[in-house]
Design a protein around this motif. Structure first.
Motif, PDB file in Angstrom:
ATOM      1  N   THR A 280       0.773  -1.170  -0.052  1.00 39.34           N
ATOM      2  CA  THR A 280      -0.153   0.012  -0.079  1.00 39.34           C
ATOM      3  C   THR A 280       0.852   1.273   0.021  1.00 39.34           C
ATOM      4  OG1 THR A 280      -1.565  -0.991   1.301  1.00 39.34           O
ATOM      5  CG2 THR A 280      -1.804   1.206   1.298  1.00 39.34           C
ATOM      6  N   SER A 281       1.996   1.383   0.631  1.00 33.94           N
ATOM      7  CA  SER A 281       2.764   2.333   0.805  1.00 33.94           C
ATOM      8  C   SER A 281       3.601   2.484  -0.455  1.00 33.94           C
ATOM      9  CB  SER A 281       3.877   2.291   1.964  1.00 33.94           C
ATOM     10  OG  SER A 281       3.337   2.010   3.156  1.00 33.94           O
TER      11      SER A 281
ATOM     12  N   LYS B 199      -5.541  -7.773 -10.030  1.00 39.16           N
ATOM     13  CA  LYS B 199      -5.811  -8.787  -8.760  1.00 39.16           C
ATOM     14  C   LYS B 199      -7.242  -8.592  -8.438  1.00 39.16           C
ATOM     15  CE  LYS B 199      -1.068  -7.885  -7.055  1.00 39.16           C
ATOM     16  NZ  LYS B 199      -0.321  -7.300  -5.932  1.00 39.16           N
ATOM     17  N   PRO B 200      -7.784  -9.699  -8.042  1.00 44.95           N
ATOM     18  CA  PRO B 200      -9.260  -9.615  -7.400  1.00 44.95           C
ATOM     19  C   PRO B 200      -9.473  -8.825  -6.233  1.00 44.95           C
ATOM     20  CG  PRO B 200      -8.319 -11.492  -6.797  1.00 44.95           C
ATOM     21  CD  PRO B 200      -7.148 -10.967  -7.595  1.00 44.95           C
TER      22      PRO B 200
ATOM     23  N   LEU C 152      -3.527  -3.039  -8.736  1.00 42.98           N
ATOM     24  CA  LEU C 152      -4.946  -2.822  -8.346  1.00 42.98           C
ATOM     25  C   LEU C 152      -5.610  -4.059  -7.952  1.00 42.98           C
ATOM     26  CD1 LEU C 152      -6.211   0.290 -10.543  1.00 42.98           C
ATOM     27  CD2 LEU C 152      -4.988   0.288  -8.316  1.00 42.98           C
ATOM     28  N   LYS C 153      -6.211  -4.150  -6.744  1.00 43.59           N
ATOM     29  CA  LYS C 153      -6.935  -5.331  -6.297  1.00 43.59           C
ATOM     30  C   LYS C 153      -8.538  -5.095  -6.417  1.00 43.59           C
ATOM     31  CE  LYS C 153      -3.782  -6.748  -2.680  1.00 43.59           C
ATOM     32  NZ  LYS C 153      -3.461  -6.995  -1.034  1.00 43.59           N
TER      33      LYS C 153
ATOM     34  N   ASP D 108      -6.605   2.566  -0.907  1.00 42.25           N
ATOM     35  CA  ASP D 108      -6.747   2.003   0.493  1.00 42.25           C
ATOM     36  C   ASP D 108      -8.092   1.059   0.660  1.00 42.25           C
ATOM     37  OD1 ASP D 108      -4.509   3.327   1.114  1.00 42.25           O
ATOM     38  OD2 ASP D 108      -5.471   4.836   2.347  1.00 42.25           O
ATOM     39  N   PHE D 109      -9.263   1.621   0.031  1.00 44.06           N
ATOM     40  CA  PHE D 109     -10.352   0.708   0.075  1.00 44.06           C
ATOM     41  C   PHE D 109     -10.248  -0.838  -0.452  1.00 44.06           C
ATOM     42  CE2 PHE D 109     -14.563  -1.113  -1.164  1.00 44.06           C
ATOM     43  CZ  PHE D 109     -15.252  -0.826   0.110  1.00 44.06           C
ATOM     44  N   MET D 110      -9.561  -0.842  -1.692  1.00 37.70           N
ATOM     45  CA  MET D 110      -9.215  -1.961  -2.233  1.00 37.70           C
ATOM     46  C   MET D 110      -8.346  -2.914  -1.549  1.00 37.70           C
ATOM     47  SD  MET D 110      -8.658  -0.986  -6.141  1.00 37.70           S
ATOM     48  CE  MET D 110      -9.835  -0.814  -7.347  1.00 37.70           C
ATOM     49  N   GLU D 111      -7.351  -2.257  -0.777  1.00 29.18           N
ATOM     50  CA  GLU D 111      -6.300  -3.080   0.166  1.00 29.18           C
ATOM     51  C   GLU D 111      -6.910  -3.317   1.577  1.00 29.18           C
ATOM     52  OE1 GLU D 111      -3.395  -3.853  -0.570  1.00 29.18           O
ATOM     53  OE2 GLU D 111      -3.320  -3.018  -2.634  1.00 29.18           O
ATOM     54  N   GLY D 112      -8.347  -2.884   1.886  1.00 29.59           N
ATOM     55  CA  GLY D 112      -8.628  -3.125   3.092  1.00 29.59           C
ATOM     56  C   GLY D 112      -8.034  -2.512   4.310  1.00 29.59           C
TER      57      GLY D 112
END
Length: 435
Positions: free
Chosen positions: A21-22, A91-92, A157-158, A429-433
């Motif tokens: 994420t960073s 990525k999903p 991107l997830k 950040d939302f995608m990474e949770g």
């Protein structure tokens, strides 16, 4: 031993996720700085060539061309002139929607900008000046920048990003459908099904470099209304022969204000009842048969909206009845927007993202406003977060800065990069949770 291994693996993956994420955040920041001038140039082009709601043809063509150049899947003519772009990550993960509005306003520009609008067009049968007097040109340029930034890191991107360029936020031409409501009706939040929606609005009276937000009701629900009062016509010299709809209308206008002062719990939410137009009669010495009034009603909760509508109908009809007249209320008459409601848990989850990109001291809790936004139609269907981006030059007095929807409306373009970083950061950040 097994529990230690589990803890080790959990810690390893947590650290790896944080590092990933960073790295993405760093890419976002670097790429945004590189394209800053492109974003400004897009904005200036849109500003110089504004188009009214449901007529954003040139605007849509420019947006679609840019998205296609990035390898983004594009659909045009959505809700008349809207453009949708879909970017599938490597990525999903979830589907994140980001929205920008496209339309200008029937306002004659008075700024000294070299790219000021000189455009004239037709609105409701009249020739009018046209101007981006609310900042939608900025919103489009910022989202085009977000698309360029995120497409450059597609493989990392997830999930999927859905870019929504929406026409007619200010309302479609009378008698037409349009805006976010029509987009939702046409399925913009499906295929893929959207999990969350983000949006921003630039603000000419908030200092550049700052972001403001509010959980819960942040912008008001709006209903317009038409009130028709019918009485008995008579000579103005003999009012006792009439049932005067003008006097009845005056009583109705005054009585409607008691809804805010006596029925609304003002410690919880604000509310507005405004009569903006009243027409009746042709001569000074004739009491007319009919008076027609137009107004707007604003609320910050569904419960208050329902209460206001009920009280308005009662006050109007019973006040008229008490005078021997009749009255009809149409509410909504032509426009209804729900409350713009920022999902509280989503807002809390994403607040650290905003603080990271702007600095904690520059992310401020704001009061709710009685202005309205049709972004609320998206928020009715999926959790959403709508933020405000500063566009006022540093050091300027907010009370003296030209407000939205005025000929002197002005935006400091140095704040655009923060808008790009904020929307891109929220998405990643939302995608990474990230919590």
């Amino acid at each position: 031993m097994k529990s230690k291994l589990t803890l080790f693996l959990f810690s390893f993956f947590a650290i790896a996720t944080f590092a990933q994420t960073s790295a993405l955040k760093q890419k976002i920041s670097q790429k945004t700085d590189v394209i800053e001038q492109k974003v400004i140039d897009w904005r200036r082009d849109f500003h110089q060539n504004p188009e009214l709601g449901n007529h954003e043809f040139r605007t849509a063509e420019i947006i679609a061309k840019h998205l296609k150049s990035l390898g983004i899947e594009v659909t045009t003519s959505v809700a008349k002139t809207g453009v949708i772009g879909i970017l599938k990550g490597g990525k999903p993960g979830p589907a994140v929607a980001i929205r920008a509005d496209m339309d200008g306003l029937p306002v004659i520009e008075r700024t000294p900008l070299p790219f000021a609008s000189k455009v004239k067009t037709q609105f409701n049968g009249q020739e009018v000046g046209t101007m981006h007097a609310c900042g939608h040109d900025s919103h489009m340029a910022i989202l085009m920048g977000v698309a360029e930034v995120l497409s450059s890191m597609k493989k990392d991107l997830k999930g999927t990003v859905k870019f929504i360029f929406q026409p007619a936020e200010e309302g479609p031409p009378f008698g037409e459908e349009g805006g976010a409501e029509l987009m939702v009706k046409e399925g913009v939040l499906e295929n893929p099904k959207v999990n969350v929606v983000f949006g921003l609005h630039i603000n000419s009276q908030t200092e550049v470099g700052k972001i403001t937000y509010r959980p819960g009701g942040t912008m008001a629900a709006v209903n317009d209304m038409k009130i028709t009062v019918k009485g008995l016509q008579a000579h103005g010299a003999y009012p006792w022969s009439s049932i005067d709809p003008i006097v009845v209308s005056a009583q109705i206008i005054n009585a409607l204000q008691t809804i805010v002062s006596r029925n609304l719990n003002v410690t919880e939410n604000a509310g507005v009842v405004t009569i903006g137009s009243i027409h009746g009669g042709l001569r000074s010495n004739i009491i007319p048969e009919e008076v027609v009034m137009m107004g707007t009603v604003r609320n910050l909760s569904k419960e208050d909206e329902e209460m206001f509508i009920s009280r308005i109908k009662t006050i109007v009809t019973k006040t008229a009845e008490a005078a021997g007249a009749t009255a009809e209320v149409k509410i909504p008459f032509s426009v209804r927007y729900p409350v713009s409601y920022n999902d509280p848990s989503l807002t809390a989850k994403m607040l650290p993202t905003l603080q990271a990109v702007a600095g904690k001291e520059n992310v401020l809790l704001k009061a709710a406003v009685t202005g309205a936004e049709d972004f609320s139609f998206f928020q009715e269907k999926v959790p959403g977060l709508f933020i405000f981006l500063g566009g006022m030059p540093k050091g300027q007095d907010p009370l003296k800065a030209p407000s939205h929807h005025t000929p002197d409306f002005f935006i400091d373009e140095s704040g655009f990069t923060l808008g790009v970083k904020a929307l891109a950061g929220l998405t990643v950040d939302f995608m990474e949770g990230v919590k």
